[in-house]
Design a protein around this motif. Sequence first.
Motif, PDB file in Angstrom:
ATOM      1  N   TYR A 106      55.575  41.218  78.324  1.00 55.04           N
ATOM      2  CA  TYR A 106      55.280  42.147  79.407  1.00 55.04           C
ATOM      3  C   TYR A 106      55.840  43.524  79.112  1.00 55.04           C
ATOM      4  O   TYR A 106      56.916  43.656  78.523  1.00 55.04           O
ATOM      5  CB  TYR A 106      55.884  41.647  80.724  1.00 55.04           C
ATOM      6  CG  TYR A 106      55.309  40.337  81.206  1.00 55.04           C
ATOM      7  CD1 TYR A 106      55.945  39.134  80.920  1.00 55.04           C
ATOM      8  CD2 TYR A 106      54.131  40.313  81.946  1.00 55.04           C
ATOM      9  CE1 TYR A 106      55.414  37.936  81.349  1.00 55.04           C
ATOM     10  CE2 TYR A 106      53.594  39.113  82.387  1.00 55.04           C
ATOM     11  CZ  TYR A 106      54.238  37.925  82.075  1.00 55.04           C
ATOM     12  OH  TYR A 106      53.704  36.731  82.507  1.00 55.04           O
ATOM     13  N   GLU A 107      55.119  44.509  79.552  1.00 56.66           N
ATOM     14  CA  GLU A 107      55.626  45.882  79.514  1.00 56.66           C
ATOM     15  C   GLU A 107      56.757  45.980  80.525  1.00 56.66           C
ATOM     16  O   GLU A 107      56.725  45.331  81.588  1.00 56.66           O
ATOM     17  CB  GLU A 107      54.481  46.840  79.830  1.00 56.66           C
ATOM     18  CG  GLU A 107      54.776  48.285  79.536  1.00 56.66           C
ATOM     19  CD  GLU A 107      55.402  49.000  80.696  1.00 56.66           C
ATOM     20  OE1 GLU A 107      56.204  49.927  80.457  1.00 56.66           O
ATOM     21  OE2 GLU A 107      55.112  48.622  81.849  1.00 56.66           O
ATOM     22  N   ALA A 108      57.761  46.777  80.233  1.00 57.75           N
ATOM     23  CA  ALA A 108      58.994  46.784  81.023  1.00 57.75           C
ATOM     24  C   ALA A 108      58.759  47.059  82.506  1.00 57.75           C
ATOM     25  O   ALA A 108      59.389  46.440  83.373  1.00 57.75           O
ATOM     26  CB  ALA A 108      59.965  47.811  80.441  1.00 57.75           C
TER      27      ALA A 108
ATOM     28  N   GLN B  17      49.776  48.679  76.780  1.00 62.08           N
ATOM     29  CA  GLN B  17      49.687  47.231  76.950  1.00 62.08           C
ATOM     30  C   GLN B  17      50.525  46.824  78.145  1.00 62.08           C
ATOM     31  O   GLN B  17      51.665  47.247  78.289  1.00 62.08           O
ATOM     32  CB  GLN B  17      50.173  46.512  75.694  1.00 62.08           C
ATOM     33  CG  GLN B  17      49.989  45.012  75.748  1.00 62.08           C
ATOM     34  CD  GLN B  17      50.502  44.323  74.503  1.00 62.08           C
ATOM     35  OE1 GLN B  17      51.485  43.593  74.542  1.00 62.08           O
ATOM     36  NE2 GLN B  17      49.840  44.543  73.377  1.00 62.08           N
ATOM     37  N   VAL B  18      49.974  45.976  78.975  1.00 60.41           N
ATOM     38  CA  VAL B  18      50.664  45.514  80.173  1.00 60.41           C
ATOM     39  C   VAL B  18      51.266  44.133  79.947  1.00 60.41           C
ATOM     40  O   VAL B  18      52.428  43.892  80.276  1.00 60.41           O
ATOM     41  CB  VAL B  18      49.689  45.475  81.368  1.00 60.41           C
ATOM     42  CG1 VAL B  18      50.370  44.889  82.589  1.00 60.41           C
ATOM     43  CG2 VAL B  18      49.161  46.864  81.664  1.00 60.41           C
ATOM     44  N   ALA B  19      50.477  43.229  79.399  1.00 59.68           N
ATOM     45  CA  ALA B  19      50.939  41.858  79.188  1.00 59.68           C
ATOM     46  C   ALA B  19      50.033  41.191  78.165  1.00 59.68           C
ATOM     47  O   ALA B  19      48.883  41.584  77.998  1.00 59.68           O
ATOM     48  CB  ALA B  19      50.903  41.063  80.491  1.00 59.68           C
ATOM     49  N   CYS B  20      50.574  40.207  77.485  1.00 58.82           N
ATOM     50  CA  CYS B  20      49.742  39.423  76.592  1.00 58.82           C
ATOM     51  C   CYS B  20      50.242  37.989  76.535  1.00 58.82           C
ATOM     52  O   CYS B  20      51.401  37.706  76.855  1.00 58.82           O
ATOM     53  CB  CYS B  20      49.631  40.035  75.210  1.00 58.82           C
ATOM     54  SG  CYS B  20      51.166  40.152  74.319  1.00 58.82           S
ATOM     55  N   ILE B  21      49.357  37.107  76.113  1.00 61.43           N
ATOM     56  CA  ILE B  21      49.654  35.680  76.099  1.00 61.43           C
ATOM     57  C   ILE B  21      48.941  35.048  74.917  1.00 61.43           C
ATOM     58  O   ILE B  21      47.860  35.480  74.526  1.00 61.43           O
ATOM     59  CB  ILE B  21      49.195  35.033  77.431  1.00 61.43           C
ATOM     60  CG1 ILE B  21      49.624  33.569  77.515  1.00 61.43           C
ATOM     61  CG2 ILE B  21      47.680  35.165  77.619  1.00 61.43           C
ATOM     62  CD1 ILE B  21      49.388  32.960  78.897  1.00 61.43           C
ATOM     63  N   SER B  22      49.583  34.050  74.341  1.00 64.66           N
ATOM     64  CA  SER B  22      48.937  33.260  73.300  1.00 64.66           C
ATOM     65  C   SER B  22      49.382  31.817  73.446  1.00 64.66           C
ATOM     66  O   SER B  22      50.299  31.517  74.203  1.00 64.66           O
ATOM     67  CB  SER B  22      49.280  33.785  71.905  1.00 64.66           C
ATOM     68  OG  SER B  22      50.566  33.340  71.512  1.00 64.66           O
ATOM     69  N   SER B  23      48.754  30.942  72.708  1.00 70.82           N
ATOM     70  CA  SER B  23      49.089  29.527  72.794  1.00 70.82           C
ATOM     71  C   SER B  23      50.345  29.178  72.019  1.00 70.82           C
ATOM     72  O   SER B  23      50.895  28.089  72.190  1.00 70.82           O
ATOM     73  CB  SER B  23      47.910  28.690  72.268  1.00 70.82           C
ATOM     74  OG  SER B  23      47.648  29.017  70.920  1.00 70.82           O
ATOM     75  N   THR B  24      50.822  30.102  71.190  1.00 72.93           N
ATOM     76  CA  THR B  24      51.957  29.787  70.321  1.00 72.93           C
ATOM     77  C   THR B  24      53.185  30.651  70.561  1.00 72.93           C
ATOM     78  O   THR B  24      54.231  30.402  69.963  1.00 72.93           O
ATOM     79  CB  THR B  24      51.550  29.923  68.844  1.00 72.93           C
ATOM     80  OG1 THR B  24      51.106  31.254  68.610  1.00 72.93           O
ATOM     81  CG2 THR B  24      50.431  28.947  68.500  1.00 72.93           C
ATOM     82  N   SER B  25      53.091  31.650  71.422  1.00 72.54           N
ATOM     83  CA  SER B  25      54.215  32.565  71.636  1.00 72.54           C
ATOM     84  C   SER B  25      54.448  32.778  73.124  1.00 72.54           C
ATOM     85  O   SER B  25      53.536  32.614  73.928  1.00 72.54           O
ATOM     86  CB  SER B  25      53.921  33.914  70.969  1.00 72.54           C
ATOM     87  OG  SER B  25      53.694  33.750  69.591  1.00 72.54           O
TER      88      SER B  25
END
Length: 119
Positions: free
Chosen positions: A59-61, A47-55
Amino acid sequence: DVQLQASGGGLVQAGRSLRLSCVVSGFTGGDYLAGWFRQAPGQEREQVACISSTSPEHYEASVKGRFTVSSDNAKNTVYLQMDNLKPEDTALYYCAAGTGYSENDFDLWGQGTQVTVSS
């Protein structure tokens, strides 16, 4: 059906930038996370990065400070801005959607887009 379409990959020199896009179609709502993953030849997908509307974004280091994940809800699109690219960023990049941060929680996947960084 929900579909994810990734684009924006290419061949760039080290130190340059690319922006990946992931268009999500057929999404009917809900608290989903959108994520970017990558897989280099002979290596496991990460996993490189993720995004949500609530959190907050995650990012991966190795990409912190260089990659930025964002979303445009009006366009149903998630972006991955990649700056100061390094040869080790070379991989097939995937976008995905899921309900948790673990890779096993991502159950909707797009096709990959190739990123190649030359030294």
